[in-house]
Structures are given as C-alpha cells and as structure tokens.
Scaffold this motif. Structure first.
Motif, short mmCIF file in Angstrom:
data_model
loop_
_atom_site.label_atom_id
_atom_site.label_comp_id
_atom_site.label_asym_id
_atom_site.label_seq_id
_atom_site.Cartn_x
_atom_site.Cartn_y
_atom_site.Cartn_z
N ASP A 118 -5.36 69.18 29.84
CA ASP A 118 -4.30 68.34 29.30
C ASP A 118 -4.77 67.33 28.26
O ASP A 118 -3.98 66.91 27.40
N ALA A 133 4.84 68.72 27.31
CA ALA A 133 4.59 69.19 28.68
C ALA A 133 5.04 70.63 28.84
O ALA A 133 4.38 71.43 29.52
N ARG A 173 6.19 65.15 32.70
CA ARG A 173 5.22 66.24 32.61
C ARG A 173 5.03 66.93 33.96
O ARG A 173 4.78 68.13 34.03
#
Length: 292
Positions: free
Chosen positions: A206, A217, A256
C-alpha cells in the motif's frame, strides 16, 4: 563488460526449477504482512499523506499514529471475521508504545517478525557496528515481549547495507523479506551460512501503490484480486508465493478498509485451493523440501 554484482544468489529462470508443493498439495501460498510501526516525533523518516511542513510535522505524524490507535484494531477485526492469519512486521519500539496491540496479535497466534527499531531510521546508512547493535537491540526487545526471538526480518524502508544479510544470518535469522526478485523463496549466500529470501511484495504494497502512485483503495483492491487470480492460474505450473503488504495507517482508514475487505474475502473464498499462511511457515516448508 562485467557489471558489479552482489554475489548473494545466482540467476535461475522460474520455468526451469525442481518442482515442489506446499502443505496439502497446494500450489499457491498467500500471506499478509501487517506492518506495525512507530515513529519519532518531530524528526526522522516517515511516510507522508501530504507534503510535510517544518518539524514537528503534526499532520503526517498524527496520520501515522492513527494506524496504531484505530486502523490496526479494525484490521484485526477484519482478519478475525475472515479467519486469516498474519505475519506482523513489528518495529521493536511498538513493544513499549502499543503493548496492547502486540498482545492482540500474540493472542491471535500471528507470527511476529523483526522490522528494526523504528521506521524513523534507515538501516542501510548505519556502519557495520551500529547496524549489528540495532539488529541485536530489536531482536532482544521482541524476544522479551513475545517469549521467543523472531525468525524473519524486514528492514525499515527495505534499506540494506552491503553486509545486512550477513548480519541477519549471524543474529540467527532464518529468512529475510527484503528482496522482491522472485515468486518463490530463494536461498541467499551470507558469511554466516544460508539465508532464505521469502518473497515480499513491492507492487501489492500500500505504500508504493497509495502513497507513491496515488492509487485509490479500489484500484489497490483490484490489483490484489487480479494478482491473486493470475497467480492461481500460474501456480498450476510452479508453486508460488503471494504476499500482500499492509500498513494500518493506510489500509486501516475506513474508506480503504471496505475495499480491502472485499479483496481479502475473494481470496478467503478460495481457501480450499490455496495455502493461507505466514511467511515463517513458508520458510519452514520450503527449507524442508529444498534445503540450501
């Protein structure tokens, strides 16, 4: 022309290696690397949500601290709901900063791997004596807290000096997550014997995806699903490792987390065909079948 080389491992095409399988005859091993990190206030390194101003950089420090106070707990709730284990990549500073969080992962039976003292510092800039002392301090702190020493290591910021693999083997580590050059574990040569490189993702990670490339996301979740589906097909020919790197201050944000939950639920829905495990278990299984 002869280029400078590291000498840690030799070239080997993945299409031309002895075959092996994971436990239960599975061909694809999947693990989650959950990074638990603590940062110095007003100094040192740290990921940024937005360009930081003069120190103390309250915006980015507080954003990162959200991960330990809130985001990591939401991740644990999600992992429990989906019955997924994790390899926790822990700064040793977390043992004092958030012992309740470390205890929660311990209660889950998650693997605790070493991740330096803090992500405020970069391991590769240390001289050999300082780096050896840092590894020893981080290892001893985690061993006291967890009752056993970690067997795997991920350097803060994936930062290595020329002797890092030697120092890790010297300190008793069985595997490193620093090298992302393969979809199978690879034995590395060190001055103190073999060290296994277990694949750790820099694409399904990420920080490069969301902080670096500014992916959404939903894009990151789609990457996880597409990567999984493709590797599941590829694994019919070679047993593979798929890792997913998560930071609670990023993926623990509510908007997210919802997208991530869908991607991980997709993977969990195939648990009858794959081995959902930890990096340490991958190391053990591979080492038993393909000794150095």
């Amino acid at each position: 022309m002869s280029l400078k080389a590291h000498g840690r491992y030799d070239y080997s095409p993945i299409t031309d290696r002895p075959d092996f399988t994971w436990p239960g005859g599975k061909r694809l091993a999947v693990y989650l690397g959950v990074n638990l990190e603590h940062f110095a206030f007003g100094e040192g390194l740290g990921a940024e949500l937005a360009p930081g101003g003069p120190q103390p950089d309250i915006l980015n420090y507080a954003w990162r601290d959200y991960g330990n106070r809130v985001g990591a707990w939401r991740l644990i709730e999600m992992l429990d709901a989906l019955a997924l284990p994790a390899t926790v990549l822990a700064n040793s500073a977390m043992c004092d900063h958030a012992p309740e969080l470390m205890a929660a992962h311990r209660a889950r039976g998650d693997e605790i791997a070493g991740h330096g003292r803090s992500n405020s510092e970069r391991q590769g800039t240390m001289d050999e004596a300082a780096e050896r002392a840092m590894i020893r301090e981080a290892t001893e702190t985690l061993a006291r807290a967890e009752g056993k020493a970690p067997r795997g290591w991920l350097s803060p910021w994936i930062s290595e000096s020329p002797v890092t693999p030697d120092l890790l083997a010297e300190a008793g580590y069985a595997y490193t997550l620093n090298w992302c050059m393969d979809d199978q574990p690879v034995w590395m040569r060190t001055a103190h014997g073999p060290l296994l490189a277990v694949p750790y993702p820099q694409e399904l990670n990420d920080i490069p995806a969301i902080v670096g490339r500014k992916d959404s996301a939903e894009t990151f979740a789609r990457m996880i699903v597409d990567n999984f589906d493709e590797m599941l097909e590829q694994s019919a020919h070679q047993s593979l490792v798929m890792g997913i790197a998560l930071h609670p201050y990023i993926m623990g944000q509510p908007h997210r987390l919802r997208a991530l939950r869908g991607a991980l639920a997709h993977i969990a829905g195939h648990r009858d065909r794959i081995w959902i495990t930890t990096a340490g278990a991958i190391c053990d299984s591979f080492a038993a079948q393909r000794p150095a």
